[in-house]
Motif scaffolding. Structure first.
Motif, PDB file in Angstrom:
ATOM      1  N   MET A 105       0.829  -1.193   0.000  1.00 57.01           N
ATOM      2  CA  MET A 105       0.000   0.000   0.000  1.00 57.01           C
ATOM      3  C   MET A 105       0.873   1.257   0.000  1.00 57.01           C
ATOM      4  N   GLY A 106       0.597   2.173  -0.927  1.00 56.30           N
ATOM      5  CA  GLY A 106       1.304   3.444  -0.981  1.00 56.30           C
ATOM      6  C   GLY A 106       2.475   3.481  -1.934  1.00 56.30           C
TER       7      GLY A 106
ATOM      8  N   ARG B  85       5.883   8.710   0.860  1.00 56.45           N
ATOM      9  CA  ARG B  85       4.665   8.612   0.053  1.00 56.45           C
ATOM     10  C   ARG B  85       3.433   8.445   0.938  1.00 56.45           C
ATOM     11  N   LEU B  86       3.536   7.592   1.938  1.00 56.48           N
ATOM     12  CA  LEU B  86       2.405   7.372   2.840  1.00 56.48           C
ATOM     13  C   LEU B  86       2.099   8.624   3.661  1.00 56.48           C
ATOM     14  N   ASP B  87       3.149   9.286   4.160  1.00 54.01           N
ATOM     15  CA  ASP B  87       2.943  10.521   4.927  1.00 54.01           C
ATOM     16  C   ASP B  87       2.220  11.565   4.088  1.00 54.01           C
TER      17      ASP B  87
ATOM     18  N   GLY C 149      -5.307  13.365   3.388  1.00 48.87           N
ATOM     19  CA  GLY C 149      -6.544  12.717   3.764  1.00 48.87           C
ATOM     20  C   GLY C 149      -6.907  11.513   2.913  1.00 48.87           C
ATOM     21  N   LEU C 150      -5.935  10.990   2.150  1.00 48.62           N
ATOM     22  CA  LEU C 150      -6.185   9.851   1.280  1.00 48.62           C
ATOM     23  C   LEU C 150      -6.043   8.519   2.002  1.00 48.62           C
ATOM     24  N   ARG C 151      -5.315   8.517   3.116  1.00 47.60           N
ATOM     25  CA  ARG C 151      -5.095   7.299   3.896  1.00 47.60           C
ATOM     26  C   ARG C 151      -5.219   7.618   5.376  1.00 47.60           C
TER      27      ARG C 151
ATOM     28  N   ALA D 116      -3.956   7.139   9.363  1.00 53.11           N
ATOM     29  CA  ALA D 116      -2.632   7.205   9.991  1.00 53.11           C
ATOM     30  C   ALA D 116      -1.996   5.836  10.182  1.00 53.11           C
ATOM     31  N   ASP D 117      -2.803   4.773  10.311  1.00 55.40           N
ATOM     32  CA  ASP D 117      -2.232   3.450  10.529  1.00 55.40           C
ATOM     33  C   ASP D 117      -1.687   2.810   9.252  1.00 55.40           C
ATOM     34  N   ALA D 118      -1.773   3.499   8.135  1.00 57.08           N
ATOM     35  CA  ALA D 118      -1.287   2.955   6.855  1.00 57.08           C
ATOM     36  C   ALA D 118       0.205   2.636   6.918  1.00 57.08           C
ATOM     37  N   VAL D 119       0.971   3.456   7.600  1.00 58.91           N
ATOM     38  CA  VAL D 119       2.421   3.252   7.671  1.00 58.91           C
ATOM     39  C   VAL D 119       2.742   1.931   8.354  1.00 58.91           C
ATOM     40  N   GLU D 120       2.133   1.682   9.501  1.00 64.01           N
ATOM     41  CA  GLU D 120       2.434   0.449  10.238  1.00 64.01           C
ATOM     42  C   GLU D 120       1.881  -0.792   9.555  1.00 64.01           C
ATOM     43  N   ARG D 121       0.915  -0.629   8.676  1.00 68.28           N
ATOM     44  CA  ARG D 121       0.381  -1.770   7.937  1.00 68.28           C
ATOM     45  C   ARG D 121       1.155  -2.026   6.648  1.00 68.28           C
TER      46      ARG D 121
END
Length: 167
Positions: free
Chosen positions: A11-12, A114-116, A122-124, A126-131
């Motif tokens: 993801m990302g 990219r994730l940040d 607002g596209l993802r 905050a837990d996207a990074v850890e996933r």
């Protein structure tokens, strides 16, 4: 012979954006993002929903394969396990297809950036990074071509994919 692009990545990493660009580069191209086949609220992962999304994906991809209007079929999804890729391919009528299985990868630092950026926009969540970051290493184990996109633009990545041979 049709081209079937299977584009995976955590993801990302840029799968959807790259595939949209690739679609514009290739003649008679169609694009399916696996996420479109499982866009639910709440998002629930069960054996039933996993089976449903695989049915949805394979049904649409087979329809694209059988449609004479399309020469290039582009599919992207996380696909972090070889079993996912194999399960999709087993259910597709690929006799008339050249398969191009690719994993988009990048450095951990680039993925974080990219994730940040996506989180800030607002596209993802905050837990996207850890996933996402822990899944990066899983792509090295797959039977796919690894394309490091850390230093590539979307256009450069799409151009490289368009020039790929069968894998």
């Amino acid at each position: 012979m049709k081209n079937l692009y299977l584009i995976g990545g955590t993801m990302g990493v840029g799968k959807t954006t790259v595939c949209q660009s690739l679609k514009r580069l290739l003649p008679k191209a169609v694009f399916l993002d696996g996420d479109w086949c499982w866009d639910a609220e709440p998002f629930v992962v069960t054996e039933e929903t996993k089976a449903m999304v695989m049915d949805n994906i394979c049904h649409v991809l087979n329809n694209f394969i059988h449609c004479t209007e399309y020469e290039n079929i582009i599919f992207c999804w996380v696909m972090h396990q070889q079993g996912i890729i194999d399960s999709i391919l087993e259910r597709l009528d690929t006799g008339s297809c050249s398969i191009k299985a690719v994993s988009l990868v990048c450095s951990e630092g680039e993925l974080q950036k990219r994730l940040d950026r996506d989180i800030e926009q607002g596209l993802r969540e905050a837990d996207a990074v850890e996933r996402s970051i822990p899944r990066l290493a899983l792509y090295e184990e797959l039977d796919t071509v690894k394309l490091d996109v850390s230093e590539l633009t979307v256009s450069e990545t799409a151009e490289r994919l368009a020039k790929m041979e069968e894998v």
